[in-house]
Design a protein around this motif. Structure first.
Motif, PDB file in Angstrom:
ATOM      1  N   CYS A 193     -43.082 116.749   6.784  1.00 50.52           N
ATOM      2  CA  CYS A 193     -43.080 116.555   5.336  1.00 50.52           C
ATOM      3  C   CYS A 193     -44.520 116.642   4.812  1.00 50.52           C
ATOM      4  CB  CYS A 193     -42.481 115.190   5.000  1.00 50.52           C
ATOM      5  SG  CYS A 193     -42.464 114.752   3.244  1.00 50.52           S
ATOM      6  N   HIS A 194     -44.671 117.073   3.559  1.00 49.72           N
ATOM      7  CA  HIS A 194     -46.001 117.136   2.948  1.00 49.72           C
ATOM      8  C   HIS A 194     -46.701 115.776   3.006  1.00 49.72           C
ATOM      9  CE1 HIS A 194     -48.927 117.159  -0.445  1.00 49.72           C
ATOM     10  NE2 HIS A 194     -49.156 118.380  -0.009  1.00 49.72           N
ATOM     11  N   SER A 195     -45.932 114.704   2.855  1.00 46.04           N
ATOM     12  CA  SER A 195     -46.540 113.374   2.875  1.00 46.04           C
ATOM     13  C   SER A 195     -47.080 113.014   4.259  1.00 46.04           C
ATOM     14  CB  SER A 195     -45.551 112.311   2.397  1.00 46.04           C
ATOM     15  OG  SER A 195     -44.402 112.272   3.212  1.00 46.04           O
ATOM     16  N   ASP A 196     -46.593 113.668   5.313  1.00 47.49           N
ATOM     17  CA  ASP A 196     -47.167 113.444   6.641  1.00 47.49           C
ATOM     18  C   ASP A 196     -48.637 113.842   6.662  1.00 47.49           C
ATOM     19  OD1 ASP A 196     -44.628 112.700   7.412  1.00 47.49           O
ATOM     20  OD2 ASP A 196     -44.213 114.531   8.537  1.00 47.49           O
ATOM     21  N   SER A 197     -48.943 114.984   6.037  1.00 46.30           N
ATOM     22  CA  SER A 197     -50.337 115.431   5.955  1.00 46.30           C
ATOM     23  C   SER A 197     -51.149 114.505   5.073  1.00 46.30           C
ATOM     24  CB  SER A 197     -50.383 116.857   5.407  1.00 46.30           C
ATOM     25  OG  SER A 197     -51.720 117.270   5.176  1.00 46.30           O
ATOM     26  N   VAL A 198     -50.583 114.113   3.946  1.00 44.21           N
ATOM     27  CA  VAL A 198     -51.272 113.203   3.024  1.00 44.21           C
ATOM     28  C   VAL A 198     -51.632 111.909   3.733  1.00 44.21           C
ATOM     29  CG1 VAL A 198     -50.966 111.800   0.949  1.00 44.21           C
ATOM     30  CG2 VAL A 198     -50.226 114.188   0.951  1.00 44.21           C
ATOM     31  N   PHE A 199     -50.674 111.368   4.470  1.00 41.16           N
ATOM     32  CA  PHE A 199     -50.897 110.099   5.167  1.00 41.16           C
ATOM     33  C   PHE A 199     -51.895 110.274   6.308  1.00 41.16           C
ATOM     34  CE2 PHE A 199     -48.725 106.051   4.554  1.00 41.16           C
ATOM     35  CZ  PHE A 199     -49.271 105.283   5.568  1.00 41.16           C
ATOM     36  N   ALA A 200     -51.760 111.384   7.049  1.00 40.47           N
ATOM     37  CA  ALA A 200     -52.665 111.619   8.180  1.00 40.47           C
ATOM     38  C   ALA A 200     -54.114 111.714   7.731  1.00 40.47           C
ATOM     39  CB  ALA A 200     -52.255 112.889   8.917  1.00 40.47           C
ATOM     40  N   LYS A 201     -54.327 112.227   6.512  1.00 38.16           N
ATOM     41  CA  LYS A 201     -55.685 112.383   5.973  1.00 38.16           C
ATOM     42  C   LYS A 201     -56.109 111.215   5.089  1.00 38.16           C
ATOM     43  CE  LYS A 201     -55.510 117.432   6.079  1.00 38.16           C
ATOM     44  NZ  LYS A 201     -55.598 118.697   5.295  1.00 38.16           N
ATOM     45  N   ASN A 202     -55.266 110.213   4.985  1.00 39.10           N
ATOM     46  CA  ASN A 202     -55.549 109.016   4.171  1.00 39.10           C
ATOM     47  C   ASN A 202     -55.811 109.361   2.700  1.00 39.10           C
ATOM     48  OD1 ASN A 202     -55.800 106.258   3.701  1.00 39.10           O
ATOM     49  ND2 ASN A 202     -57.998 106.248   4.111  1.00 39.10           N
ATOM     50  N   GLU A 203     -55.080 110.316   2.165  1.00 40.16           N
ATOM     51  CA  GLU A 203     -55.289 110.712   0.776  1.00 40.16           C
ATOM     52  C   GLU A 203     -54.766 109.677  -0.216  1.00 40.16           C
ATOM     53  OE1 GLU A 203     -53.723 114.640   0.301  1.00 40.16           O
ATOM     54  OE2 GLU A 203     -55.157 115.524   1.721  1.00 40.16           O
ATOM     55  N   TRP A 204     -53.919 108.771   0.244  1.00 36.00           N
ATOM     56  CA  TRP A 204     -53.449 107.668  -0.609  1.00 36.00           C
ATOM     57  C   TRP A 204     -54.263 106.390  -0.405  1.00 36.00           C
ATOM     58  CZ3 TRP A 204     -47.649 108.818   0.724  1.00 36.00           C
ATOM     59  CH2 TRP A 204     -47.199 109.859  -0.097  1.00 36.00           C
ATOM     60  N   GLY A 205     -55.197 106.440   0.547  1.00 43.28           N
ATOM     61  CA  GLY A 205     -56.086 105.294   0.755  1.00 43.28           C
ATOM     62  C   GLY A 205     -55.470 104.099   1.449  1.00 43.28           C
ATOM     63  N   ILE A 206     -54.346 104.275   2.144  1.00 44.91           N
ATOM     64  CA  ILE A 206     -53.679 103.134   2.776  1.00 44.91           C
ATOM     65  C   ILE A 206     -53.480 103.318   4.281  1.00 44.91           C
ATOM     66  CG2 ILE A 206     -52.486 102.460   0.667  1.00 44.91           C
ATOM     67  CD1 ILE A 206     -49.953 103.796   1.774  1.00 44.91           C
ATOM     68  N   THR A 207     -53.939 104.439   4.822  1.00 48.71           N
ATOM     69  CA  THR A 207     -53.688 104.746   6.229  1.00 48.71           C
ATOM     70  C   THR A 207     -54.529 103.881   7.153  1.00 48.71           C
ATOM     71  OG1 THR A 207     -53.189 107.038   5.655  1.00 48.71           O
ATOM     72  CG2 THR A 207     -53.664 106.575   7.962  1.00 48.71           C
ATOM     73  N   LYS A 208     -53.892 103.376   8.208  1.00 46.29           N
ATOM     74  CA  LYS A 208     -54.588 102.689   9.277  1.00 46.29           C
ATOM     75  C   LYS A 208     -54.405 103.514  10.546  1.00 46.29           C
ATOM     76  CE  LYS A 208     -54.267  98.012   7.385  1.00 46.29           C
ATOM     77  NZ  LYS A 208     -53.836  96.612   7.613  1.00 46.29           N
ATOM     78  N   TYR A 209     -55.524 103.885  11.147  1.00 52.81           N
ATOM     79  CA  TYR A 209     -55.481 104.760  12.315  1.00 52.81           C
ATOM     80  C   TYR A 209     -55.429 103.958  13.606  1.00 52.81           C
ATOM     81  CZ  TYR A 209     -56.798 108.382   8.972  1.00 52.81           C
ATOM     82  OH  TYR A 209     -56.820 109.259   7.901  1.00 52.81           O
ATOM     83  N   PRO A 210     -54.868 104.580  14.658  1.00 53.36           N
ATOM     84  CA  PRO A 210     -54.183 105.869  14.662  1.00 53.36           C
ATOM     85  C   PRO A 210     -52.812 105.776  14.007  1.00 53.36           C
ATOM     86  CG  PRO A 210     -54.007 104.846  16.810  1.00 53.36           C
ATOM     87  CD  PRO A 210     -54.906 103.953  15.993  1.00 53.36           C
ATOM     88  N   VAL A 211     -52.344 106.899  13.445  1.00 54.31           N
ATOM     89  CA  VAL A 211     -51.040 106.921  12.787  1.00 54.31           C
ATOM     90  C   VAL A 211     -50.208 108.066  13.362  1.00 54.31           C
ATOM     91  CG1 VAL A 211     -51.895 108.340  10.862  1.00 54.31           C
ATOM     92  CG2 VAL A 211     -49.827 106.964  10.570  1.00 54.31           C
ATOM     93  N   ILE A 212     -48.961 107.757  13.696  1.00 59.37           N
ATOM     94  CA  ILE A 212     -48.009 108.745  14.205  1.00 59.37           C
ATOM     95  C   ILE A 212     -47.015 109.033  13.088  1.00 59.37           C
ATOM     96  CG2 ILE A 212     -46.200 109.209  15.913  1.00 59.37           C
ATOM     97  CD1 ILE A 212     -47.654 107.246  17.779  1.00 59.37           C
ATOM     98  N   PRO A 213     -47.105 110.203  12.448  1.00 55.07           N
ATOM     99  CA  PRO A 213     -46.231 110.496  11.312  1.00 55.07           C
ATOM    100  C   PRO A 213     -44.798 110.837  11.737  1.00 55.07           C
ATOM    101  CG  PRO A 213     -48.247 111.855  11.304  1.00 55.07           C
ATOM    102  CD  PRO A 213     -48.077 111.277  12.678  1.00 55.07           C
ATOM    103  N   GLY A 214     -44.000 111.198  10.718  1.00 56.67           N
ATOM    104  CA  GLY A 214     -42.652 111.685  10.957  1.00 56.67           C
ATOM    105  C   GLY A 214     -41.573 110.774  10.419  1.00 56.67           C
ATOM    106  N   HIS A 215     -40.867 111.218   9.359  1.00 51.65           N
ATOM    107  CA  HIS A 215     -39.757 110.427   8.833  1.00 51.65           C
ATOM    108  C   HIS A 215     -38.523 111.284   8.525  1.00 51.65           C
ATOM    109  CE1 HIS A 215     -41.854 110.811   4.616  1.00 51.65           C
ATOM    110  NE2 HIS A 215     -41.174 111.897   4.902  1.00 51.65           N
ATOM    111  N   GLU A 216     -38.379 112.364   9.289  1.00 50.71           N
ATOM    112  CA  GLU A 216     -37.180 113.198   9.220  1.00 50.71           C
ATOM    113  C   GLU A 216     -36.697 113.361  10.665  1.00 50.71           C
ATOM    114  OE1 GLU A 216     -38.837 115.821   5.403  1.00 50.71           O
ATOM    115  OE2 GLU A 216     -38.578 116.800   7.358  1.00 50.71           O
ATOM    116  N   ILE A 217     -36.143 112.290  11.208  1.00 53.12           N
ATOM    117  CA  ILE A 217     -35.981 112.143  12.653  1.00 53.12           C
ATOM    118  C   ILE A 217     -34.510 112.173  13.046  1.00 53.12           C
ATOM    119  CG2 ILE A 217     -36.677 110.755  14.629  1.00 53.12           C
ATOM    120  CD1 ILE A 217     -38.450 109.146  12.510  1.00 53.12           C
ATOM    121  N   VAL A 218     -34.207 113.020  14.022  1.00 52.42           N
ATOM    122  CA  VAL A 218     -32.837 113.118  14.540  1.00 52.42           C
ATOM    123  C   VAL A 218     -32.875 112.975  16.055  1.00 52.42           C
ATOM    124  CG1 VAL A 218     -30.794 114.575  14.728  1.00 52.42           C
ATOM    125  CG2 VAL A 218     -32.148 114.623  12.637  1.00 52.42           C
TER     126      VAL A 218
END
Length: 360
Positions: free
Chosen positions: A50-75
C-alpha cells in the motif's frame, strides 16, 4: 534493538523492516507472542503493498518508530488457534487488514466502526495492547485476536484479493455509507491507481454509471475497455470538465497528490457528495459558496470496521472483484516501492511472501 526484538516474545519470526527514514527494507529477525486463548496464528501467504507502507517506512507522518515491518493487506492459512477461538480452525484461509485491535467498548466499536475507535491499534508500527510494537505482513506469520481476523471466501483469489483488505474496503465503505450503492447512481472516481481501479469495479458492481477523472490520457482505454467505466474525463481539459458540471451524485477522490477541489465540486449535482479517501500533503481550499449553492458535501472516509470488511470480501467474491496486481518476491520490495511512487504498476504490487521470504 535487534536482540530485544528477537527476545521480547517467545516465537521467532522473520520479516522485512525499514530501519530509518530512507525507507529501505531489509531482512529482520524478530519475535511474536505466544498464541493467546482468543488468538489466531497464521502463515502469511501474500501481502499487498500500500502507498501508506512507503509513507510509514519513511516516517512522512512523523509517528514511525524503527524498525518497522509494514504490510496491512495480509492473506494466509491458519496454523494454530487459541482455546477460546470460535470462528476459525487450523487450515482456514484468512485475512488481516489495517487493524489488529481496538477498545471494543466505545461508541464506535459497539456499532462496528472500529476504524474510528480512539484506541485503535494499527496492524504495524504502533504499540500493541501489551506495549510492544505491532509488526505487519511483510513477515512469515501473524498472530491476531480473532475479532480482527477475516474469513476468506472460498472463490476469492488469495493473491489478487489481498489488496482488497485496504483498497477494497477503503472504496466500498464510502460507496455504501453515502448511498452511492444504488443502481443508476452516477459516480465519479478521481485517480486510476491502486485505490481508483478498485473503486471503479466496486461502483460498477453496485450498478452505478461511472465516470473516471484522470490527468493521464493514456489511461482512457484501460478505464473504458478494461475496467468498463462509462465515461473518461481528462481533468486537465477545461472543456471536458465544463461539460461534466452538475452530472454526478457522488465522487470518490482517491488521489493523494495535491490537486484542485473546486472543479470536482462543480461536477456534482445539487446534494452531491465529494468523498476524500486519498490524503494530499497540503490542506484543501474550498470556497463556501461552492458548497452552499448546491447543498454539497465534502467528506472523508477511512477503511471500514470488521463487519463491513467481511461484507466487502463476500461482495467481491460474489461479483468477481479483485485487484489488478503484479506479483513479486519479497527481495524486490524496495524496487516495487520506487515504482509505486512513480505510478509504474497496474495497479497494485503483491508480495509472494510464502515462496520468497527466507527463514532459518
Amino acid at each position: 534493538m535487534a536482540s530485544s526484538l528477537e527476545s521480547e516474545h517467545p516465537i521467532k519470526a522473520y520479516g522485512y523492516a525499514a530501519r530509518d527514514t530512507s525507507g529501505v527494507l531489509s531482512p529482520l529477525t524478530f519475535s511474536r507472542r505466544a498464541t493467546g486463548e482468543k488468538d489466531v496464528r497464521f502463515k502469511v501467504l501474500y501481502c499487498g503493498i500500500c502507498h501508506s507502507d512507503s509513507v510509514f517506512a519513511k516516517n512522512e507522518w512523523g509517528i514511525t518508530k524503527y524498525p518497522v515491518i509494514p504490510g496491512h493487506e495480509i492473506v494466509g492459512v491458519v496454523t494454530e488457534v487459541g482455546s477460546k477461538v470460535e470462528k476459525f480452525k487450523v487450515g482456514d484461509k484468512v485475512g488481516v487488514g489495517c487493524l489488529v485491535g481496538s477498545c471494543r467498548s466505545c461508541q464506535n466499536c459497539t456499532v462496528d466502526y472500529e476504524q474510528y475507535c480512539p484506541k485503535q491499534i494499527f496492524t504495524y508500527g504502533v504499540p500493541d495492547a501489551d506495549g510492544t510494537q505491532t509488526h505487519g505482513g511483510y513477515s512469515d506469520h501473524m498472530v491476531t485476536d480473532e475479532h480482527f481476523v477475516l474469513r476468506w471466501p472460498e472463490n476469492l483469489p488469495l493473491d489478487s484479493g489481498a489488496p482488497l483488505l485496504c483498497a477494497g474496503i477503503t472504496t466500498y465503505s464510502p460507496l455504501r455509507y453515502f448511498g452511492l450503492d444504488k443502481p443508476g447512481t452516477k459516480v465519479g472516481v478521481v485517480g486510476l491507481g491502486g485505490l481508483g481501479h478498485v473503486a471503479v469495479k466496486m461502483a460498477k458492481a453496485f450498478g452505478a454509471e461511472v465516470t473516471v477523472f484522470s490527468t493521464s490520457v493514456a489511461k482512457k482505454q484501460e478505464a473504458i475497455e478494461g475496467l468498463k467505466a462509462d465515461h473518461f474525463i481528462n481533468s486537465k481539459d477545461p472543456e471536458q470538465m465544463q461539460a461534466a458540471m452538475g452530472t454526478l451524485d457522488g465522487i470518490i477522490d482517491t488521489v493523494s497528490g495535491n490537486h484542485p477541489i473546486a472543479p470536482l465540486l462543480n461536477a456534482l449535482t445539487a446534494h452531491g457528495k465529494l468523498i476524500l479517501v486519498g490524503i494530499p500533503e497540503k490542506p484543501i481550499e474550498v470556497a463556501a459558496f461552492s458548497l452552499i449553492m448546491g447543498r454539497k458535501l465534502i467528506a472523508g472516509s477511512n477503511t471500514g470496521g470488521l463487519k463491513e470488511t467481511q461484507e466487502m470480501l463476500d461482495f467481491a467474491a460474489k461479483h468477481g472483484i479483485t485487484s489488478d496486481i503484479e506479483l513479486i518476491p519479497i527481495d524486490y520490495v524496495n524496487t516495487a516501492m520506487e515504482r509505486m511512487l512513480k505510478s509504474d504498476v497496474r495497479y497494485r504490487f503483491v508480495i509472494d511472501v510464502a515462496n520468497s521470504l527466507k527463514t532459518e
